[in-house]
Write an enzyme that holds these catalytic residues in place. Structure first.
Site, PDB file in Angstrom:
ATOM      1  N   ASP A  35       0.856  -1.185   0.000  1.00  0.00           N
ATOM      2  CA  ASP A  35       0.000   0.000   0.000  1.00  0.00           C
ATOM      3  C   ASP A  35       0.890   1.231   0.000  1.00  0.00           C
ATOM      4  O   ASP A  35       1.897   1.269   0.699  1.00  0.00           O
ATOM      5  CB  ASP A  35      -0.882   0.001   1.255  1.00  0.00           C
ATOM      6  CG  ASP A  35      -2.055  -0.939   1.081  1.00  0.00           C
ATOM      7  OD1 ASP A  35      -2.566  -1.021  -0.050  1.00  0.00           O
ATOM      8  OD2 ASP A  35      -2.438  -1.594   2.061  1.00  0.00           O
ATOM      9  N   PHE A  49      -8.777  26.464   7.728  1.00  0.00           N
ATOM     10  CA  PHE A  49      -9.174  25.790   6.494  1.00  0.00           C
ATOM     11  C   PHE A  49     -10.590  25.252   6.666  1.00  0.00           C
ATOM     12  O   PHE A  49     -10.926  24.672   7.675  1.00  0.00           O
ATOM     13  CB  PHE A  49      -8.206  24.628   6.230  1.00  0.00           C
ATOM     14  CG  PHE A  49      -8.552  23.814   5.033  1.00  0.00           C
ATOM     15  CD1 PHE A  49      -8.043  24.171   3.777  1.00  0.00           C
ATOM     16  CD2 PHE A  49      -9.380  22.716   5.124  1.00  0.00           C
ATOM     17  CE1 PHE A  49      -8.355  23.426   2.660  1.00  0.00           C
ATOM     18  CE2 PHE A  49      -9.690  21.972   3.996  1.00  0.00           C
ATOM     19  CZ  PHE A  49      -9.176  22.323   2.764  1.00  0.00           C
ATOM     20  N   LYS A  82      -3.281  30.728   1.658  1.00  0.00           N
ATOM     21  CA  LYS A  82      -2.723  29.651   0.832  1.00  0.00           C
ATOM     22  C   LYS A  82      -3.834  28.621   0.674  1.00  0.00           C
ATOM     23  O   LYS A  82      -4.680  28.464   1.571  1.00  0.00           O
ATOM     24  CB  LYS A  82      -1.479  29.045   1.467  1.00  0.00           C
ATOM     25  CG  LYS A  82      -1.692  28.255   2.746  1.00  0.00           C
ATOM     26  CD  LYS A  82      -0.400  27.532   3.129  1.00  0.00           C
ATOM     27  CE  LYS A  82      -0.615  26.449   4.174  1.00  0.00           C
ATOM     28  NZ  LYS A  82      -0.957  26.957   5.507  1.00  0.00           N
TER      29      LYS A  82
END
Lengths: 558, 706
Positions: free
Chosen positions: B324, B391, B410
């Protein structure tokens, strides 16, 4: 230094000839056993025996066919020997004695060609031709067929079948052995081997004495005797007889003949498994042993250990002067490294070490290059053992040509390497352990006493168990004990390995194929050649060291 | 829980009682080679006891004629005793190997002490938390499959199960040795709990998934003790080869006397037994099971539990590794790797703005921006009194609003562009340049974060892009190269799009990748590989990994995973470290190499033993055979005894190697073979010549043997 140059020249000539034959003959045999097209004459034959050439057999059915055909062969051969007097060209010879008929029938069906009798005074032309010569062809073809079945085991994936025995047998005879034998017979006739139906002729010699000279269809039998690694001579003296092997170059040609099919079969193997390099590795192992053994034989035979040998320039007792030490040594090593057993000199008269070497050659299991077919399957079994131990050493469960060597495979391979030594050791031991037998063996059969006498007995059982057929000629083997015991040993020595090989082929064919990676043990390199040789030497040496010490070693180191 | 106790005299002494117990023939017969030695030992002892009563004969047994073999009573007893020592040494090897497991088992057993469990009648719909349910107290040993229990803080979890309600921190140190607690919660891939671990906080409802006596800990105990050990397929195959060699040598020895008798060189039975024991492959026969146990043990020391020895063997054969991406190949979080300013902006200015926007950003991405600035040697702006703009999924931006009205942001390219456009339209050339940078970074497998600022007077401007990269773990490329040399192909499995996947695959050096992979795709890939004859290894933890784990030849379940995953795999990694797959493969290979090398060594030893014993047996009858006494051993008796003593000592000498395993380096099969053939093949031929000679020099000092 003449001996060295002569050896290099003769060995070199053989190597060049064998190398030239390797690719065309190997490829032709691969084509023969893989093509789907049948010849007209073959189709006729299949119709007669009621075989569908397109139906493949499982390993069990393949084996059953091999055994049925062989039983018929033994019964037929026994029958015609016992009824010899009623057959044409019997030369007035009486029926062959029971135990001898039994021994001879088995001997020729098993590709051994051990001869307990003196042919020219025992068998007429009919038995020689429709009995022995026919078996010379088919017994060789059976060996190749079983080898091909094993190769198919490696080549096939998830398959339950190994091909059709009757087709393999027929093609082996019709397409390979008959044409080769025909051409060879003509070459031999040109070389001076006789081919007639003259019977015995009384001749007045130059000095005025009278002599009875035997005749016979020798060249035709001689061709297949060598090509099929049979070795049964038309005459008692075998290839030391001038009518069988008249000149030095014919003798060299005969060595080539017995080696050519066994040495080309690795190519067939490589072709059929789709990787010619695998064939080169196998033939490399075979050739290395053959060259080394031949060189050692020359060295043993030309060592000047006494005044007599010094005067003669080598051990010349029992050696034909028209062949000399080198050619006789090469013949001896080749005949014992294949399952031929033909001789052009008497091994009984070889030096202790030379005779011992002949025995060692057979004890290696006759795999360098071995009998037609039996040599290939023999060395492939050794390769499996080598792969098993060495494969672990690279950190993978072992595999050979993408086939896992698991419990079943190693069981069969182990039994294979166990079978022949068991027959040799038990047979030899019983010859001395049973009091009545021991009296007969020591009193009647052995020509020599002491160590050499023992070597004669050991040689006989080694030769029989490995289906070689050569003898330490001093032994009188035409006794009930030897005829019966050696007969049984030849039978078991031929068919136990075949059963195991076919079972092995079956279990390999049923497997898938593991792709090769950088982590796979490469089986086409010099490393693997060395490994296979090492395994073979170690396994055989450990098994036979004590008996060799008690016979040829003790004698030869004197 | 694993303490790597080195092999030493103490372990030998500790293992001695176990070794003596194993002399029981009912246990010995399972090892045919050593069983033969034991029979030989008993037989020679009987002969030695009987010898004084038949003293007139000299040799016991056949005694025909002038026997050439040593016949003194001292010799008989010496052989008998050394044969017993040989058997004992073999048992000792197994005992020592088992002893290491026993220590681990006893510490595990401590966790299995019976506790009381609070069993409830569970009602999923009405009372999912089980708060109103009737609680019955039962012994943990009486819990069966399907029972529902409640565990609260401070209690031991009484059995294996899945959490169906609640979340808790659990101390699993009893099993994993890791002291930091782990979080377990219902639903998802972190729902499995193990009996014997302790709940540290909160309250959970658990359904029991194991039968009594068959819990994870029970199985672990059995595994480390080797109680449920069965011969693996390859071990079985090797045993067959060894047995058949034993039969060959049995035949060799049994057929000697009738033949030797013909030459008046018959041997005493004691000598024949000695010869037999020297020839049969005792070294590997004695060490075979110890090698297997030690292999499992090495896995345990790596905190991996193999459910069967077969799985360890398969690990050595693996040709395809499915790894993985997240957690195995990459660290699993994106980190800032580079600042890419647009024209007219310096790197330091971009870095300053980016850092400012990240000062109060707690995410790993935010921290990595500061790290990058520091790495570049640029100043980090002092913390200011600005207001943090976190965010959100809607804005997809984060940043700071300063008191003076200036702002930094950003975030995702399109969102930041829109934010800038609110104030100022950017020149077309700049927009095109920005687009180019963003596309470049995406194509390279990275994530672009666009940085922009607004000044106090409302002028907005794009500064550049932060290149966030999925960071590939250090040293992985080299390990994959190692794997390639071993012939193992690595395939990276990822949910990323093919473009990103390709870039990371190239950087990590894997051979292939499967992008946008679903569990079905993974299963499909495994089947396809297996059809091509490959053996596949993979790791997994989720329930949806279970079918693939079961299908794979080596399926390593993470201990943090669901019980379904743990049930499906054939190994469990207690540390839940997917990178360990590579170690597991190495351990598997090492096990097979050790087995093969010691077999080769054992068989190669026989050559020297023959050169010791054959001349000793037959030189009296055939003086010419003295040539074979290449070691110049002093007497027939000392020669045979030396071979037997060497044979016994070599077993003990090799126990450490059997336990530790032959050194394995990643290299091509051919070069590994060359090395091992040289050491164990050639070494196996030479070593006993030296060893036997040395022993002979020593024992020839004993009066009566020289």
């Amino acid at each position: 230094m003449g001996t060295v140059w002569l050896t290099v020249a003769q060995l070199g000539a053989l190597i060049i000839a064998l190398a030239l034959a390797y690719r065309p003959l190997g490829d032709y045999m691969a084509h023969t056993y893989t093509t789907t097209k049948n010849w007209k004459v073959e189709r006729g034959l299949y119709k007669v025996i009621g075989v569908d050439p397109d139906s493949d057999q499982t390993w069990q059915r393949y084996l059953r066919s091999v055994l049925i055909f062989s039983v018929i062969g033994v019964v037929f051969l026994y029958g015609i020997q016992r009824l010899q007097e009623f057959l044409p060209y019997a030369l007035g010879l009486p029926p062959v004695e029971q135990s001898l008929s039994f021994n001879t029938a088995i001997s020729f069906v098993t590709n051994t060609n051990w001869q307990s009798y003196s042919p020219e005074v025992t068998l007429g032309y009919s038995v020689q031709l429709i009995g022995l010569t026919v078996q010379n062809f088919v017994s060789a073809a059976i060996g190749i067929a079983v080898a091909i079945a094993l190769v198919r085991g490696f080549a096939r994936k998830h398959s339950t079948t190994l091909g059709n025995f009757w087709v393999d047998l027929t093609r082996g005879v019709v397409r390979i052995l008959l044409p080769l034998a025909f051409v060879t017979a003509i070459v031999l006739i040109v070389g001076g081997v006789i081919q007639n139906f003259n019977g015995f002729q009384a001749i007045t010699t130059i000095t005025g004495g009278t002599q009875t000279l035997p005749g016979g269809p020798v060249a035709s039998q001689e061709a297949i005797k060598m090509l099929g690694t049979n070795g049964g001579g038309f005459f008692n003296a075998n290839s030391a007889h001038p009518f069988e092997d008249p000149t030095a170059w014919v003798s060299l040609f005969q060595i080539f003949l017995m080696l050519v099919i066994p040495f080309s079969l690795p190519r067939t193997f490589g072709r059929m498994v789709g990787d010619n390099r695998q064939g080169y590795a196998i033939v490399g192992a075979m050739a290395t042993i053959w060259v080394a053994s031949s060189a050692l034989m020359v060295a043993a035979q030309s060592s000047l250990s006494g005044t007599a040998t010094a005067a003669a320039g080598g051990a010349m007792e029992g050696i034909e002067t028209r062949f000399g030490t080198v050619l006789s040594s090469l013949f001896a090593s080749s005949t014992t490294l294949t399952s031929t057993g033909a001789v052009n000199g008497m091994h009984d008269s070889f030096t202790g070490l030379g005779g011992g070497l002949a025995m060692v050659n057979m004890m290696l299991g006759e795999v360098a290059p071995g009998g037609t077919g039996s040599g290939l399957y023999g060395i492939l079994v050794i390769a499996i053992i080598a792969v098993f131990v060495a494969g672990l050493m690279v950190g993978r469960t072992p595999e050979y040509l993408g086939k896992k060597i698991g419990t079943r495979e190693i069981k069969l391979a182990s039994l294979y390497i166990l079978a022949t030594p068991a027959l040799v050791l038990i047979g030899t031991s019983l010859s001395f352990a049973i009091p009545a037998v021991r009296d007969s063996v020591v009193g009647t059969s052995m020509a020599n006493t002491g160590l050499h006498g023992f070597s004669e007995v050991l040689y006989a059982f080694t030769s029989a168990a490995n289906n070689n057929g050569s003898a330490f000629a001093g032994l009188t083997a035409n006794t009930p004990w030897f005829n019966t015991a050696l007969g049984a040993v030849m039978l078991l020595g031929r068919y136990i390995p075949m059963v195991l090989v076919l079972a092995l082929a079956g279990s390999l064919a049923a497997q898938g194929k593991v792709p090769a990676t950088a982590g796979t043990l490469p089986t086409h390199r010099v490393q693997f050649v060395v490994l296979t040789i090492g395994t073979l030497l170690l396994v055989s040496a450990l098994t036979y060291f004590p008996v060799l010490a008690l016979g040829p070693l003790a004698e030869g180191l004197k | 829980m694993t303490t790597a106790n080195p092999f030493g005299p103490r372990q030998l002494v500790d293992a001695l009682p176990g070794a003596v117990r194993k002399l029981d023939p009912r246990l010995m017969y399972k090892n045919p080679v050593m069983f033969i030695v034991e029979i030989g030992a008993a037989f020679t002892t009987a002969l030695a006891v009987a010898q004084p009563f038949f003293a007139a004969d000299g040799a016991s047994g056949t005694g025909a004629g002038a026997s050439a073999s040593p016949t003194s009573l001292l010799f008989a007893w010496s052989i008998a005793i050394w044969l017993w020592i040989t058997v004992l040494f073999a048992n000792l090897a197994e005992s020592v190997a088992e002893g290491r497991g026993k220590a681990q088992a006893s510490s595990l057993r401590a966790t299995r002490t019976s506790t009381l469990a609070n069993r409830i009648d569970y009602d999923l719909a009405g009372d999912p938390a089980g708060e109103r349910a009737v609680v019955t107290q039962v012994a943990s040993a009486d819990l069966t499959l399907g029972d529902t229990i409640v565990v609260t803080a401070g209690e031991l979890i009484p059995g294996d199960g899945d959490i169906i309600w609640g979340i808790a921190s659990v101390d699993e140190s009893a099993i994993t040795g890791e002291s930091a607690p782990v979080v377990r919660e219902s639903g998802g891939d972190r729902s499995a709990v193990t009996g014997g671990t302790r709940v540290l906080s909160d309250r959970i409802v658990v359904t029991i998934t194991s039968k009594p006596g068959d819990t994870f800990v029970d199985r672990m105990i059995k595994l480390v003790e080797g109680a449920s050990r069965q011969k693996t397929p390859n071990e079985l195959a090797l045993s067959i080869l060894l047995s058949s060699l034993t039969i060959v040598f049995l035949l060799v020895v049994l057929t000697i006397n009738p033949i030797a008798d013909y030459s008046n060189a018959a041997q005493s039975l004691i000598v024949l037994v000695a010869l037999l024991v020297c020839l049969i492959p005792t070294t590997i026969g004695a060490l075979l099971s110890a090698i297997g146990i030690a292999g499992m043990d090495r896995l345990v020391q790596h905190n991996v539990l193999a459910m069967s020895g077969r799985a360890v063997e398969a690990a050595g054969d693996v040709t395809t590794l499915l790894l993985d991406k997240t957690g195995t190949i990459t660290y699993g979080n994106r980190q800032a790797a580079e600042f890419r300013p647009v024209s007219g902006v310096t790197v330091s200015r971009l870095a300053a703005a980016a850092s400012a926007s990240s000062l109060s950003d707690p995410t790993p991405e935010g921290k990595s921006v500061l790290d990058l600035t520091r790495r570049l040697g640029l100043p980090i702006p002092a913390a200011s009194d600005g207001i943090e703009v976190p965010f959100t999924a809607q804005t997809r931006m984060s940043g700071v609003d300063y008191e003076n009205g200036s702002q930094v942001r950003k975030g995702a390219g399109s969102m930041v562009a829109a934010w800038v456009a609110e104030s100022d339209l950017q020149p077309a050339a700049l927009v095109a340049e920005l687009d180019q940078i963003v596309t470049d970074i995406s194509q390279a497998g990275g994530t672009p974060l666009v940085v922009a600022e607004k000044t106090a007077n409302g002028e907005a401007r794009v500064l550049g892009v932060i290149y966030l990269k999925d960071v590939v773990k250090e040293g992985l490329a080299a390990r994959f190269a190692d794997l390639r040399r071993m012939g193992i192909r690595t395939v990276m499995i990822t949910g990323d799009n093919p473009l990103t996947a390709k870039a990371i695959a190239a950087e990590a050096g894997v051979d292939d990748f499967l992008a946008e992979a679903t569990p079905e795709d993974k299963m499909e890939l495994i089947k396809r590989e297996q059809q091509g004859g490959n053996l596949v290894a993979m790791t997994g933890d989720g329930t949806n990994d279970a079918p693939a784990l079961a299908q794979a030849d080596v399926g390593v379940a993470m201990n943090t995973g669901t019980s379904a995953a743990k049930e499906a795999g054939n190994m469990v990694d207690l540390d839940s470290d997917p990178t360990k797959l590579i170690d597991i493969v190495s351990i598997g290979k090492q096990l097979l190499i050790t087995r093969g090398s010691l077999t080769t060594f054992s068989i190669a030893n026989d050559v020297a033993k023959y050169f010791a014993i054959i001349p000793a047996m037959f030189t009296l009858a055939f003086p010419s055979l003295a040539v074979l006494n290449v070691m110049q051993l002093s007497s027939p008796a000392s020669a045979i005894l030396s071979a037997i003593i060497f044979n016994a000592l070599v077993i003990v000498a090799l126990i450490p190697l059997a336990l530790r395993g032959v050194k394995y380096r990643a290299a091509s099969a051919a070069s590994i073979l060359n090395r091992n053939l040289l050491i164990y093949g050639l070494g196996g031929i030479i070593a006993p010549f030296i060893g036997i000679k040395l022993i002979d020099m020593l024992i020839s000092l004993i009066p009566g043997l020289s």
